[in-house]
Scaffold this motif. Sequence first.
Motif, PDB file in Angstrom:
ATOM      1  N   ASP A 313     100.592   0.125  20.928  1.00 33.32           N
ATOM      2  CA  ASP A 313     101.839   0.411  20.673  1.00 33.32           C
ATOM      3  C   ASP A 313     102.769  -0.518  19.920  1.00 33.32           C
ATOM      4  OD1 ASP A 313     101.875   2.960  21.801  1.00 33.32           O
ATOM      5  OD2 ASP A 313     102.570   2.360  23.787  1.00 33.32           O
ATOM      6  N   ASP A 530      98.442   6.996  14.880  1.00 29.89           N
ATOM      7  CA  ASP A 530      98.974   7.804  15.764  1.00 29.89           C
ATOM      8  C   ASP A 530      98.497   9.360  15.601  1.00 29.89           C
ATOM      9  OD1 ASP A 530     100.315   5.712  17.440  1.00 29.89           O
ATOM     10  OD2 ASP A 530     101.715   5.631  15.717  1.00 29.89           O
ATOM     11  N   ASP A 534     102.387  12.223  19.217  1.00 32.07           N
ATOM     12  CA  ASP A 534     103.342  10.984  19.148  1.00 32.07           C
ATOM     13  C   ASP A 534     104.202  11.226  17.973  1.00 32.07           C
ATOM     14  OD1 ASP A 534     100.172   9.263  19.562  1.00 32.07           O
ATOM     15  OD2 ASP A 534     101.447   9.559  21.069  1.00 32.07           O
TER      16      ASP A 534
END
Length: 536
Positions: A313, A530, A534
Amino acid sequence: MPNGSPTPWSYFFVRLLFRFVLKIFYGTIVVENAHVIPPKGKPCIVCANHSNSLTDALLLVTAIPSRARNLLRLTAKSTQFGKKTFTSWLIESAGTVPIKRRKDFPDGEADNTPVMLKLMEALENGDAVCLFPEGMSRYHPTIAPLKTGVARLVSDVLTRNRHNPDFEIFVQTCSITYMHRQHFRSDVLVTFHSPMRFTPKDNPELLAPIDYDRIRALTARMHQEISSGTLDAPSWRTIRNAKLAARIYAPLGTTMSLGEYVRAVRTFLEAFKLAERPVNESGSEGEIVNKEGVAREDVRIQQLGNDLKEYQDQLAYWGIKDDRIRRPLPTHIIIYRLIVRLSWSVFLLTISIPGLLLWLPVFLTTFVAVSRFKRTGPIWDTWDEIAQYKLIYGLMSGLGVWSGSMLLTLPIAPLTAVFVPAAMWMSLRWLEDAISAFRAVAVLTRLLRMGQARLWELHALRARLHERVMDLAVNTLGLPPDPEHYFAQSGGKEKGRVRGRWASKAKYFSVRRRRKRDWNETLRLYDQVDYPEDED
């Protein structure tokens, strides 16, 4: 012994067309173990996972060598037949057999008895038939439970030929792994597994009347083999964590073969999947103690997965890759490389402009078509057909550009017929390198914005994660303790792989394909890490 159906001229043309469009759309298509495919004349059912609609079938047609099989008889949903579209013509020209799905015939008229009879006759003639046991294409991280149709077909064919105890039929399982199934210039791995052989003499349990548990057992065996060669996960998050763990464990990029990379990711993936499974506490005292140990190990792996997610992240937030954290650069080197990469990207983009004008109608047509198609339904029901739409609309608009160019230059049309495709290919190659260099510029700029203090904080975090990933890989999963040496030396001259510094430099200027630093790369201004859930 039958030799199989002869290859019709239309199939030659369609296979050549498939190979052309796939070579343009995907950067590298790696085919493993094609030598295990049963030879011509041997009845064979080819089964694979199904995540990319028509594109899966195109890949299998081109992946199976023509010297091995005359043709691969495809199947497709019946609703794609009989239409005045290029897709419908393409499917029918490849000798595809229509299958009626229950969801398309809610009134109960989905009778496939004549179709199954035709498939049995083709197998008895020594043909290869392609079936997707999941029953439908879907954009999911996991393989759907397989239908029992293939196992029942094997049983029916063996029963029809029970008078010949040496009659044999093969089930050839195959795993297809897309790095990014719908992205232009992504990479694909096609892995064939050892075929399963069945005869009336060796497999009387599959002859009618049959215990249905035998059908389910064969179907489960097929599912295990197909899933063993691809990424099969309960969630996109698990795949994301497994890919990051594999990159931390073996940060080799394309010096590691695509097959080895996928298998390394899958090894971590299986560990994360097992750690998330529910643990049954019933059993003897010894079993309970053992389960408590397993539970503690599961908690440790789950915590590693959570920490990997947090680290990824942060990488996604800053728009950088793990490799930039693994080897932090000092500020003056960052500035120097930024200037070099920016100059190189501008130069490559400049020389690409003439060819890009030819590509512009293709890019615009596919962009508009895909944008409209995405609005027709949810991600899980539409994204599996994006690659198919891009292939078809790209091919049609590309042929339009080529034909239009020849019409505009009629006096020198023979020269234009060769020059236009060559110019488009070279501009695409230069564009790939230009975008790669521009991505590096963007990343180096973000590194400057981060500052050295934050960069070294992430480096320390990565070092701690690396220690835990290595412990899991070596002590729990049994992976080699020296991955950078082991995987760099294993294997051979696989397609798309970079071996040695000389090959690295030479492949950068190769006309055939661009040298990639990472199997994750596509023709995009950013790295795709991603997944759909997401992006909501």
